[in-house]
Design a protein around this motif. Sequence first.
Motif, PDB file in Angstrom:
ATOM      1  N   LEU A 279      23.548 -51.581  16.875  1.00 17.31           N
ATOM      2  CA  LEU A 279      23.886 -52.991  16.725  1.00 17.31           C
ATOM      3  C   LEU A 279      23.016 -53.642  15.659  1.00 17.31           C
ATOM      4  O   LEU A 279      21.900 -53.191  15.371  1.00 17.31           O
ATOM      5  N   SER A 280      23.518 -54.719  15.106  1.00 18.87           N
ATOM      6  CA  SER A 280      22.714 -55.478  14.145  1.00 18.87           C
ATOM      7  C   SER A 280      21.601 -56.217  14.876  1.00 18.87           C
ATOM      8  O   SER A 280      21.632 -56.384  16.105  1.00 18.87           O
ATOM      9  N   GLN A 281      20.615 -56.661  14.112  1.00 18.03           N
ATOM     10  CA  GLN A 281      19.491 -57.371  14.716  1.00 18.03           C
ATOM     11  C   GLN A 281      19.955 -58.639  15.432  1.00 18.03           C
ATOM     12  O   GLN A 281      19.498 -58.955  16.534  1.00 18.03           O
ATOM     13  N   LYS A 282      20.917 -59.333  14.828  1.00 15.65           N
ATOM     14  CA  LYS A 282      21.411 -60.571  15.422  1.00 15.65           C
ATOM     15  C   LYS A 282      22.097 -60.306  16.760  1.00 15.65           C
ATOM     16  O   LYS A 282      21.800 -60.981  17.763  1.00 15.65           O
ATOM     17  N   ARG A 283      22.978 -59.319  16.810  1.00 15.74           N
ATOM     18  CA  ARG A 283      23.726 -59.030  18.040  1.00 15.74           C
ATOM     19  C   ARG A 283      22.797 -58.498  19.124  1.00 15.74           C
ATOM     20  O   ARG A 283      22.941 -58.820  20.297  1.00 15.74           O
ATOM     21  N   PHE A 284      21.861 -57.661  18.726  1.00 14.80           N
ATOM     22  CA  PHE A 284      20.948 -57.109  19.719  1.00 14.80           C
ATOM     23  C   PHE A 284      20.056 -58.197  20.317  1.00 14.80           C
ATOM     24  O   PHE A 284      19.827 -58.227  21.540  1.00 14.80           O
ATOM     25  N   PHE A 331      14.038 -50.330  21.129  1.00 14.49           N
ATOM     26  CA  PHE A 331      13.249 -50.969  20.097  1.00 14.49           C
ATOM     27  C   PHE A 331      11.814 -51.214  20.527  1.00 14.49           C
ATOM     28  O   PHE A 331      11.195 -52.204  20.149  1.00 14.49           O
ATOM     29  N   ALA A 332      11.280 -50.329  21.352  1.00  8.39           N
ATOM     30  CA  ALA A 332       9.894 -50.459  21.775  1.00  8.39           C
ATOM     31  C   ALA A 332       8.974 -50.242  20.580  1.00  8.39           C
ATOM     32  O   ALA A 332       9.216 -49.387  19.736  1.00  8.39           O
ATOM     33  N   ASP A 333       7.902 -51.012  20.517  1.00 12.43           N
ATOM     34  CA  ASP A 333       6.912 -50.833  19.461  1.00 12.43           C
ATOM     35  C   ASP A 333       5.994 -49.688  19.840  1.00 12.43           C
ATOM     36  O   ASP A 333       4.871 -49.877  20.302  1.00 12.43           O
ATOM     37  N   SER A 334       6.474 -48.484  19.726  1.00 10.82           N
ATOM     38  CA  SER A 334       5.682 -47.317  20.095  1.00 10.82           C
ATOM     39  C   SER A 334       6.123 -46.148  19.242  1.00 10.82           C
ATOM     40  O   SER A 334       7.104 -46.202  18.506  1.00 10.82           O
ATOM     41  N   ALA A 335       5.370 -45.074  19.358  1.00 14.40           N
ATOM     42  CA  ALA A 335       5.690 -43.877  18.585  1.00 14.40           C
ATOM     43  C   ALA A 335       6.995 -43.248  19.040  1.00 14.40           C
ATOM     44  O   ALA A 335       7.612 -42.471  18.315  1.00 14.40           O
ATOM     45  N   ASN A 336       7.448 -43.585  20.269  1.00 13.93           N
ATOM     46  CA  ASN A 336       8.676 -43.005  20.814  1.00 13.93           C
ATOM     47  C   ASN A 336       9.900 -43.873  20.561  1.00 13.93           C
ATOM     48  O   ASN A 336      10.967 -43.614  21.120  1.00 13.93           O
ATOM     49  N   SER A 337       9.759 -44.891  19.744  1.00 14.04           N
ATOM     50  CA  SER A 337      10.880 -45.774  19.482  1.00 14.04           C
ATOM     51  C   SER A 337      11.996 -45.027  18.776  1.00 14.04           C
ATOM     52  O   SER A 337      11.757 -44.177  17.916  1.00 14.04           O
ATOM     53  N   LEU A 338      13.245 -45.356  19.133  1.00 14.96           N
ATOM     54  CA  LEU A 338      14.394 -44.708  18.520  1.00 14.96           C
ATOM     55  C   LEU A 338      14.709 -45.286  17.144  1.00 14.96           C
ATOM     56  O   LEU A 338      15.466 -44.693  16.378  1.00 14.96           O
ATOM     57  N   VAL A 339      14.175 -46.453  16.843  1.00 19.33           N
ATOM     58  CA  VAL A 339      14.445 -47.100  15.565  1.00 19.33           C
ATOM     59  C   VAL A 339      13.122 -47.538  14.943  1.00 19.33           C
ATOM     60  O   VAL A 339      12.303 -48.179  15.601  1.00 19.33           O
ATOM     61  N   HIS A 340      12.912 -47.194  13.698  1.00 17.89           N
ATOM     62  CA  HIS A 340      11.710 -47.582  12.962  1.00 17.89           C
ATOM     63  C   HIS A 340      12.133 -48.285  11.670  1.00 17.89           C
ATOM     64  O   HIS A 340      12.937 -47.746  10.903  1.00 17.89           O
ATOM     65  N   PRO A 341      11.588 -49.468  11.400  1.00 15.13           N
ATOM     66  CA  PRO A 341      10.747 -50.257  12.298  1.00 15.13           C
ATOM     67  C   PRO A 341      11.596 -50.964  13.344  1.00 15.13           C
ATOM     68  O   PRO A 341      12.815 -51.091  13.157  1.00 15.13           O
ATOM     69  N   PRO A 342      11.008 -51.431  14.430  1.00 17.31           N
ATOM     70  CA  PRO A 342      11.784 -52.126  15.470  1.00 17.31           C
ATOM     71  C   PRO A 342      12.464 -53.361  14.900  1.00 17.31           C
ATOM     72  O   PRO A 342      11.879 -54.091  14.094  1.00 17.31           O
ATOM     73  N   LEU A 343      13.705 -53.582  15.321  1.00 17.76           N
ATOM     74  CA  LEU A 343      14.441 -54.733  14.804  1.00 17.76           C
ATOM     75  C   LEU A 343      13.902 -56.049  15.346  1.00 17.76           C
ATOM     76  O   LEU A 343      14.018 -57.080  14.685  1.00 17.76           O
ATOM     77  N   ILE A 344      13.370 -56.040  16.549  1.00 20.86           N
ATOM     78  CA  ILE A 344      12.778 -57.245  17.120  1.00 20.86           C
ATOM     79  C   ILE A 344      11.395 -56.894  17.660  1.00 20.86           C
ATOM     80  O   ILE A 344      11.159 -55.761  18.096  1.00 20.86           O
ATOM     81  N   PRO A 345      10.456 -57.820  17.638  1.00 26.97           N
ATOM     82  CA  PRO A 345       9.121 -57.539  18.168  1.00 26.97           C
ATOM     83  C   PRO A 345       9.129 -57.457  19.689  1.00 26.97           C
ATOM     84  O   PRO A 345      10.044 -57.980  20.349  1.00 26.97           O
TER      85      PRO A 345
END
Length: 518
Positions: A279-284, A331-345
């Motif tokens: 999803l886009s950042q806005k929709r998520f 979108f967790a801010d961690s090494a195990n995140s599925l997306v880099h960089p996270p779309l939202i903090p």
Amino acid sequence: MSEAERVPSPAAPPAVAAAAAAAAPEEKKGKEPEREKLPPIVSAGAGATAGLDRGSKGQISTFSSFVSTVNQKKEAAENRSSPTHLVFPNIKNVRDLPPICLDVRQKQRISVDAGSSETKAPVLPEPVLPVQPKTMKDFLEDVEKVKSSGDWKTVHDFYLTTFDSFPELNGAFKKDASASFNTIEDSGINAKFVNAVYDALLNTPQDIQKTVLKGIINSLLREWKGPRTKDDLRAYFILLQNPQFNNTSTYVIYAHLLRQIATLVEADHHFLVHWFKKLSQKRFKQLVERLLQFISLRLFPAKPEEFPPISKCSWWIPSASKVLALLKFIFADSANSLVHPPLIPYTDFYNSTLDHIDLMEEYHTWQSFGNSHRFSFCQYPFVISIAAKKIIIQRDSEQQMISIARQSLVDKVSRRQRPDMNMLFLNMKVRRTHLVSDSLDELTRKRADLKKKLKVTFVGEAGLDMGGLTKEWFLLLIRQIFHPDYGMFTYHKDSYCHWFSSFKCDNYSEFRLVGIYA
């Protein structure tokens, strides 16, 4: 008369018996040579077998009556037990029948494909998704026409059909209705079309919006039980993005949708997680905010009469929290995140409303029951703000200090020793010139008192620690440990952080001191 001719046949209908008797002379004359060449017929009953000798003549009529009787009874029984049965039309000869045996259904089965149209049992067809004739371009053109004509019928019919069921949703928004798209990387959904339909929905008349909600209700009721297919998961993926769920009047429907998603098996969650990351950042962000608002308004409703009693919908908040956990995993801010960089903090997952509930009760519930069936927000710490976590940790530390001090006092009294007020604290005596080494020695010797309240005394200095000396000790210790010349940590200007020094260290006990201090 032979034994075969004495086989009772009163159960056979008179018409069947007469037809069999009339056919006997013809079979005896015209088909006797053919019968001589065929193998003997195996009978199911011992009595019938005794009266049938190989090559005997004049026996076919009676045996035909017997077989007809058996077939009539068999067909009548099957008609009563099952609506679907095999029919053998125009049977003129006994030899057209399959061999009769006790387990005929297991030993000889009639192939459905090889049989005639009359003998084939109905086979359920594979589910085929309805074909949606409208494309995104067609839909947008219909919406534009409404602005000039004011006639919403075409648009209304589209929403009525599309949201009527899960198959209709897939038929409308699937890129290719005939493709399976059973991969985690591609949901197969036309995301732009979904966004266009939802954006236009909020500007439609109320009757169209109500039609959509009614269709969602019917779909959820219909799909509540049974295994989930990938098309079902796609339907959940589409419905969760519905902006109508921002309105509190739709929360009952929204809650049931969240419940069904939360109760999916782990493998299904795995698919949804990977689809949501597209999803886009806005929709998520809209999804996250919608879930947080749902939790907040359930805890503190502006109009309590809008919702059922909390006792009847206690599963609302746990379901929403579990779905929120699926989104946080992406979108967790961690090494195990599925997306880099996270779309939202990670701070966007904080729910500030939770700062106003009894956090310690939540904490004690979590301590007592863990991650069992008893819900607690501490099971989902990513929704708790830093300020709330600080309160929980601070109060828990105070309670542990009091508990340890009370236990020490009870032990003294039980041994009939005189209580000393110093036993209620962690007392440290340090020299300013050897601050780090003395602190490390004190903490090593007094491990049993680490959870007691700290009191610091500087050797050679008079003073009573009312909190000021402890703060001074912390300040001096931090300055010395993190000083570049001390060699424990190095400062990185790019990240504004201290990190472990690259120099070889012979004694790691000082790092342990930092851990205890932290």
